[in-house]
Scaffold this motif. Structure first.
Motif, short mmCIF file in Angstrom:
data_model
loop_
_atom_site.label_atom_id
_atom_site.label_comp_id
_atom_site.label_asym_id
_atom_site.label_seq_id
_atom_site.Cartn_x
_atom_site.Cartn_y
_atom_site.Cartn_z
N GLU A 113 6.31 4.99 -10.68
CA GLU A 113 6.66 6.31 -10.18
C GLU A 113 7.86 6.19 -9.25
O GLU A 113 7.89 5.29 -8.41
CB GLU A 113 5.48 6.93 -9.41
N ASN B 277 8.23 4.84 -5.76
CA ASN B 277 7.09 5.35 -5.00
C ASN B 277 5.90 4.42 -5.13
O ASN B 277 5.45 3.84 -4.16
CB ASN B 277 6.73 6.77 -5.45
N GLU B 278 5.37 4.26 -6.35
CA GLU B 278 4.25 3.34 -6.51
C GLU B 278 4.15 2.87 -7.95
O GLU B 278 4.75 3.45 -8.86
CB GLU B 278 2.93 3.96 -6.05
MG LIG Z 1 1.14 8.47 -7.54
#
Ligand SMILES: [Mg+2]
Ligand SMILES: Nc1ncnc2c1ncn2[C@@H]1O[C@H](COP(=O)(O)OP(=O)(O)O)[C@@H](O)[C@H]1O
Length: 380
Positions: A257, A269-270
Motif C-alpha cells: 500500500e 504505507n504498509e
Molecule cells: Mg492498510
C-alpha cells in the motif's frame, strides 16, 4: 521433497485463518483440483464453508496448527496475524509459504518500518511508543496531526487513532488500549494506490495492473484498476514493491500500500504478505486471479498471466448495509457488468466486510459512479 518439486493438483493446501481471502483462495484451488484444509475457530467460517477439511482451533493454538500441517503438503495464510513462532513450529513439518521470517518482519509495525528504513524505502516519519515518556518524545518528534497505531493485530483501521493538533496524546493512546504502538505523521496524500504482485518460489515476480484505492473510515471503500498513472511513476511503484518482496524472500501474493503525494512522490504505507482486498478486481478482470496466483506460488508452480482483459472497479459491501436486513441484491444482479461476491459471513456487523461488487467496465470513471449508485440503493 526437493524445494523445487511443484505440488500438483491432488495435493492438500493448509490455510491458517478462515476469512474471505481464504475462501476465495479455496475456491480457486479446488477448481484446479487441490484440496483445502483450513484452521479456524468457527467451522462455519467463510473458508470452512468451501473447504474439504476444517480443523477447529484458534490461530495461536499450536496443536491445531500442527494437525493442519500434518494433513497438508504446504501451509499458507489468510491473515498475517498468525504468530511467527507458531509458523516456525509448523515449518518443521511441512513448507510454510510465505515463511515465518516474512511474518516476523511484517506483523509488528515497528519491525516492518525499521525493515523499510534500513532499505531506504520512503515512508511516513514515525517513532515507537512504549511508555508515556516515549509517547511525549514521539509527539515532539513527529508533531500533530499524526496517527497512533498499535504495533500488532491491526486491520481496517482497528487499533488506530488520529491525534489532532492540540489533542491529548495520552487520551489517544488510552483510547486504543495503550498497546506498544507507533506514531506516524499524517500524510497529506493526493491518493492511495497499491501494487499487487506475486513472487514465485524461484524468485520470479509478476505485477498486476496498479490499483487506486479510496478508504472510508480507514476501511477500503473502492478500488479502481488500472489506476491512471504515468508509466515511469508506475514502474517506480513496481520497483519499490518488487524489491520489498525480494528482500523478504516472500513467496505468494503480496500487496504494498502506498500514498501518492501531490508532486507524484510515492510513500509506502504498509505491506500485506498475502492476497489483498484491493486485488479483488483480479477475480473477474484478469487472466489469473490473485487467488490462483497465490496457489501457484505457494505450490511452486510457474506464475500465471496477470494481465487484465478489462478495466474494473470494486466496491466493498460493509455490514452497515445490513441495518435494515438483507440488501436488495436484485439491483446488482440486474447489471450485466456487475459481479456480486458475498463471503458467507453469518453475522453482519457495522464495519465488517461482508462482500464486494466488481464492475467490469473499461470506463472506470463511469464504473466508480455506478458503484456509488449501487451502494446508495443497497443501503435503502
Ligand atoms: Mg492498510
Ligand atoms: N500516516 C497516515 N497518513 C494518512 N492516512 C493514513 C496514515 N496511516 C493510515 N492512514 C489511512 O488509514 C488507512 C488504514 O491504515 P493502515 O495503516 O493501512 O492500516 P490497516 O489497513 O492495517 O487498518 C490507510 O489506508 C489510510 O487511508
Amino acid at each position: 521433497m526437493n524445494r523445487a518439486t511443484p505440488l500438483l493438483p491432488g495435493s492438500t493446501i493448509g490455510v491458517l485463518g478462515g476469512g474471505q481471502l481464504g475462501r476465495m483462495m479455496a475456491l480457486a484451488a479446488r477448481r484446479m483440483g487441490y484440496r483445502i484444509c483450513v484452521l479456524d475457530r468457527d467451522p462455519r467460517c467463510p473458508t470452512g464453508q468451501v473447504a474439504d477439511d476444517v480443523v477447529v482451533g484458534t490461530l495461536d493454538d499450536v496443536a491445531s496448527a500442527l494437525t493442519v500441517a500434518e494433513r497438508s503438503a504446504v501451509v499458507t495464510l489468510d491473515t498475517e496475524h498468525v504468530p511467527a513462532e507458531l509458523l516456525a513450529r509448523i515449518a518443521a513439518i511441512c513448507p510454510v509459504r510465505p515463511g515465518p521470517s516474512v511474518l516476523a518482519t511484517i506483523q509488528d509495525r515497528a519491525v516492518q518500518k525499521r525493515f523499510l528504513d534500513d532499505r531506504g524505502v520512503p515512508q511516513a516519519r514515525w517513532a515507537p511508543v512504549g511508555s508515556p515518556d516515549e509517547l511525549a518524545t514521539a509527539v515532539a518528534a513527529i508533531g500533530r496531526p499524526a496517527i497512533l497505531k498499535a504495533r500488532r493485530a491491526g486491520y481496517d483501521g482497528k487499533g488506530q487513532v488520529r491525534l489532532e493538533p492540540g489533542g491529548d496524546p495520552l487520551a489517544a493512546w488510552r483510547a486504543i488500549g495503550q498497546p506498544p504502538a507507533v506514531l506516524e505523521v499524517l500524510v497529506p496524500f493526493a491518493r492511495e494506490v497499491s501494487v499487487i504482485l506475486a513472487r514465485a518460489l524461484d524468485g520470479e515476480v509478476r505485477f498486476y495492473p496498479l490499483a487506486e484505492n479510496v478508504h472510508r473510515r480507514h476501511i477500503l471503500h473502492t478500488t479502481r484498476a488500472p489506476a491512471p498513472m504515468p508509466d515511469q511513476r508506475r514502474r517506480h511503484a513496481e520497483t519499490l514493491a518488487g524489491d520489498i518482496a525480494t528482500a523478504l524472500d516472500h513467496v505468494g501474493v503480496m500487496a504494498v500500500e502506498m500514498f501518492e503525494l501531490v508532486d507524484g512522490t510515492l510513500v509506502v504505507n504498509e505491506i500485506a504478505p498475502r492476497t489483498h482486498n484491493s486485488g479483488h478486481y483480479t477475480y473477474g478482470a484478469c487472466a489469473t486471479t490473485q487467488f490462483e496466483q497465490h496457489v501457484r506460488a505457494v505450490c511452486g508452480l510457474p506464475l500465471g498471466d496477470p494481465r487484465a482483459f478489462t478495466g474494473a472497479v470494486m466496491v466493498n459491501l460493509i455490514g452497515d448495509l445490513w441495518a435494515n436486513g438483507e440488501p436488495p441484491w436484485q439491483h446488482v444482479l440486474a447489471r450485466p457488468e456487475a459481479r456480486l461476491h458475498l463471503y458467507g459471513k453469518l453475522t453482519p456487523a457495522p464495519g465488517r466486510k461482508m462482500g464486494h461488487v466488481l464492475l467490469l467496465d473499461d470506463d472506470t470513471d463511469r464504473a466508480l459512479r455506478t458503484a456509488e449508485e449501487l451502494v446508495a440503493v443497497l443501503a435503502t
